[in-house]
Design an enzyme around this catalytic site. Structure first.
Site, short mmCIF file in Angstrom:
data_model
loop_
_atom_site.label_atom_id
_atom_site.label_comp_id
_atom_site.label_asym_id
_atom_site.label_seq_id
_atom_site.Cartn_x
_atom_site.Cartn_y
_atom_site.Cartn_z
CG PHE A 52 119.18 83.02 40.63
CD1 PHE A 52 118.43 81.50 40.62
CD2 PHE A 52 120.16 83.18 40.05
CE1 PHE A 52 119.43 80.43 40.11
CE2 PHE A 52 121.09 81.93 39.59
CZ PHE A 52 120.44 80.81 39.65
CD GLU B 272 129.19 79.64 42.05
OE1 GLU B 272 129.54 80.83 41.66
OE2 GLU B 272 128.83 79.41 43.10
CE LYS C 131 119.24 94.11 41.76
NZ LYS C 131 118.42 93.34 41.25
CD GLU D 54 118.55 90.88 37.34
OE1 GLU D 54 118.62 90.89 38.40
OE2 GLU D 54 119.40 90.89 36.59
CB SER E 59 128.31 85.89 40.62
OG SER E 59 128.36 87.32 40.33
CB CYS F 179 126.59 79.98 47.81
SG CYS F 179 125.86 79.97 49.11
P1 NAD Z 1 124.51 87.56 40.29
O1 NAD Z 1 125.74 88.06 40.79
O2 NAD Z 1 124.48 87.39 38.74
O3 NAD Z 1 123.50 88.54 40.66
C1 NAD Z 1 123.17 88.85 41.99
C2 NAD Z 1 122.61 90.33 41.96
O4 NAD Z 1 123.50 91.31 41.25
C3 NAD Z 1 121.22 90.45 41.42
O5 NAD Z 1 120.32 91.10 42.22
C4 NAD Z 1 121.66 91.06 40.08
O6 NAD Z 1 120.66 92.10 39.44
C5 NAD Z 1 123.11 91.91 40.22
N1 NAD Z 1 123.80 91.96 39.22
C6 NAD Z 1 124.03 91.12 38.16
N2 NAD Z 1 125.01 91.33 37.31
C7 NAD Z 1 125.52 92.67 37.70
C8 NAD Z 1 126.39 93.68 37.30
N3 NAD Z 1 127.41 93.37 36.23
N4 NAD Z 1 126.82 94.79 38.18
C9 NAD Z 1 125.93 95.23 39.09
N5 NAD Z 1 124.82 94.18 39.67
C10 NAD Z 1 124.72 93.14 38.91
O7 NAD Z 1 124.19 85.99 40.90
P2 NAD Z 1 123.13 85.07 40.64
O8 NAD Z 1 123.35 84.61 39.41
O9 NAD Z 1 121.68 85.91 40.75
O10 NAD Z 1 123.11 84.30 42.15
C11 NAD Z 1 124.06 83.18 41.73
C12 NAD Z 1 125.33 83.57 42.39
O11 NAD Z 1 125.10 83.68 43.67
C13 NAD Z 1 126.47 82.13 42.52
O12 NAD Z 1 127.46 82.38 42.29
C14 NAD Z 1 126.23 81.93 44.14
O13 NAD Z 1 127.39 80.96 44.47
C15 NAD Z 1 126.10 83.21 44.72
N6 NAD Z 1 125.54 83.05 45.96
C16 NAD Z 1 126.11 83.24 47.15
C17 NAD Z 1 125.95 82.93 48.34
C18 NAD Z 1 126.87 83.29 49.54
O14 NAD Z 1 126.33 83.18 50.61
N7 NAD Z 1 128.00 83.34 49.33
C19 NAD Z 1 124.59 82.99 48.39
C20 NAD Z 1 123.73 82.38 47.46
C21 NAD Z 1 123.95 82.64 46.02
#
Ligand code: NAD
Length: 493
Positions: free
Chosen positions: A158, A384, A182, A185, A235, A290
């Site tokens: 997000f 985090e 994808k 959401e 994450s 991140c």
């Molecule tokens: P998230 O992991 O909750 O969601 C990311 C994606 O995974 C979304 O599209 C979501 O629909 C899907 N998702 C969520 N839960 C899931 C599950 N249980 N099973 C399968 N798919 C699932 O992450 P977020 O809250 O949207 O974003 C924040 C996180 O992203 C932070 O941890 C941040 O550090 C990380 N991030 C990392 C980088 C990087 O380059 N390393 C860059 C941007 C964000």
């Protein structure tokens, strides 16, 4: 305004983008998209079904042969035009990113500028992927050429609704792949505008598709036999699941996870610059980056710098030069971390809890927070937080600071603030992070350098942007060619 949506909320019920058209999902289940700025309902996002995904995969598969065989110099023409369209619609895209994510207009504009830079890089693919050829024996040539992998998926988080999609989409498509993205959401609207602009730029139908959904759709993508590669940004918990599930299904996968980034501040650091950069790093995008500074290792006596950091932090005002965090759940989680640290004996020097922005009572804001005297075992020291919070730990030596940094399971970024070149080199060599900064609070490498962390901040080989992404998005074809019968038979035949 995105045209992928019909009525209700502000933008109505969203559609998927499949084979160049916006199509309704057959799903009855939707998730509301809410603006963190003020709680305005923006859209209803469908949780697409397996049938929807099958349609997207079929469209991408059908488009792949033609697109992959289109010469790369021709493919990148789409991205020259796309770059122009991003520039043309910069203001509109900025407003949309800010509205759905909650970041400030300035931050949203910087995000679109970064999309433009990423697109510029993709236009240089012809220069970067030219193959090799050598006459390996009389009349016999070996040559290499890069070709797309096939249908690839991009699952995004997000916190950067337009930029993270632009980490993957321009490179992957310019290299001959067809993509199914994808979106998160929580922020699915900006990607819709990107799809519309790609179509306007002349991208053939089926090359880029959007499938809306949540974790169920992520699992379906990892399992789908018609998808060849999966990239993920989000994450660490989910990155690990996606990496395991898609590689178990014999797909190639690159999964970027979360982070806990450390800033090491030495007593010889330049005070004004350090204070400013520390605060920009921990509070920019409301700490939802991140690459955000989350822990600060104060090496030796640096009270004067900490005081300046607090002064800088007090100048950052929610609703003015600090955006909202993504939702109420995030606000509560961040505030819980602060309270728990306080209860465990840490000292909250600047407190961002309980912020309400007048006129935006339904917005979800947390003020900048500086916590001092954090001990290494506390949750604010190791986890985090993903909010505008910096946890300061006091240490006596650089080695002590590095030991704390090295013990983190993550490994996205680490930065050192010093005026001493050998201290800086010492940290560059020893930090256990993929991206290291010297007097830079957010050490994001700019194109053509690639983006990617280490340890549990990334699963898979290679980085997600820059030159390092080319290996992930392509396969190498090696051909050995004999042009004349006189070449005969040699020892290798
Ligand atoms: P998230 O992991 O909750 O969601 C990311 C994606 O995974 C979304 O599209 C979501 O629909 C899907 N998702 C969520 N839960 C899931 C599950 N249980 N099973 C399968 N798919 C699932 O992450 P977020 O809250 O949207 O974003 C924040 C996180 O992203 C932070 O941890 C941040 O550090 C990380 N991030 C990392 C980088 C990087 O380059 N390393 C860059 C941007 C964000």
């Amino acid at each position: 305004m995105p045209s992928a949506v019909s009525t209700a909320a502000k933008y109505g019920r969203m559609k998927n983008f499949i084979n160049g058209s916006f199509v309704s999902s057959e799903s009855g289940r939707t998730i509301p998209v809410i603006s963190p700025l003020d709680g305005t309902p923006l859209a209803d996002m469908p949780c697409s079904t397996a049938t929807d995904l099958n349609a997207a995969v079929a469209a991408a598969r059908a488009a792949f042969a033609g697109w992959n065989r289109t010469p790369v110099k021709e493919r990148v023409q789409v991205f020259f035009r796309f770059k122009y369209l991003l520039e043309r619609d910069k203001e509109e895209l900025t407003a949309l990113v800010s509205e759905e994510n909650g970041k400030t207009s300035g931050e949203a504009l910087a995000e679109i500028e970064k999309c433009i830079e990423l697109t510029e890089f993709a236009t240089s693919m012809p220069q970067l992927i030219a193959g090799e050829v050598l006459e390996v024996s009389k009349g016999v040539e070996c040559r290499t050429e890069r070709t797309g992998v096939g249908v690839v998926a991009s699952i995004v988080p997000f916190n950067f609704p337009a930029m993270v999609p632009c980490w993957t989409m321009p490179n992957a498509l310019a290299l001959g792949n067809c993509m199914i993205i994808k979106p998160s959401e929580k922020v699915p609207l900006s990607v819709v505008r990107l799809a519309e602009l790609l179509k306007e730029a002349g991208l053939p139908d089926g090359v880029f598709n959007i499938i809306n959904g949540d974790s169920e759709m992520v699992n379906a993508i990892c399992d789908h036999p018609g998808i060849d590669a999966v990239s993920f940004v989000g994450s660490t918990r989910v990155a690990r699941l996606v990496y395991q599930r898609s590689t178990q299904n014999l797909k190639r996968c690159l999964a970027l996870g979360g982070a806990k980034n450390h800033l090491l501040v030495l007593p010889d650091a330049q005070p004004e610059m350090t204070a400013r950069d520390v605060v920009v790093s921990m509070s920019g995008c409301a700490g939802q980056r991140c690459m955000a500074a989350s822990a600060m290792l104060a090496v030796g006596p640096i009270d004067a710098i900490i005081e300046r950091i607090c002064d800088e932090a007090r100048r950052v005002v929610p609703g003015k030069n600090l955006g909202a965090v993504i939702n109420r759940e995030a606000k509560e989680r961040i505030e819980r971390y602060i309270t728990e640290a306080e209860q465990q004996g840490a000292k909250v020097l600047v407190d961002g809890r309980g912020h309400v922005v007048p006129g935006k009572e339904n917005g979800t804001y947390v003020g900048p927070t500086v916590i001092d005297y954090v001990r290494p075992g506390m949750a604010v020291a190791t986890e985090e937080i993903f909010g505008p919070v910096i946890s300061i730990m006091r240490v006596s030596t650089l080695d002590e600071a590095l030991a704390i940094e090295n013990a983190s399971p993550y490994g996205n970024a680490a930065s050192v603030f010093t005026r001493n070149g050998s201290s800086a080199r010492y940290v560059i060599e020893r930090a256990s992070a993929g991206m290291v900064g010297v007097n830079v609070g957010v050490p994001v490498p700019r194109e053509p350098f690639s983006f990617g962390g280490w340890n549990e901040s990334k699963f898979g080989v290679g980085d997600i942007t820059g030159k390092s992404s080319i290996e992930f998005w392509t396969r190498l074809k090696k051909s050995t060619v004999k042009w004349n019968p006189e070449a005969g038979v040699n020892w290798m035949s």
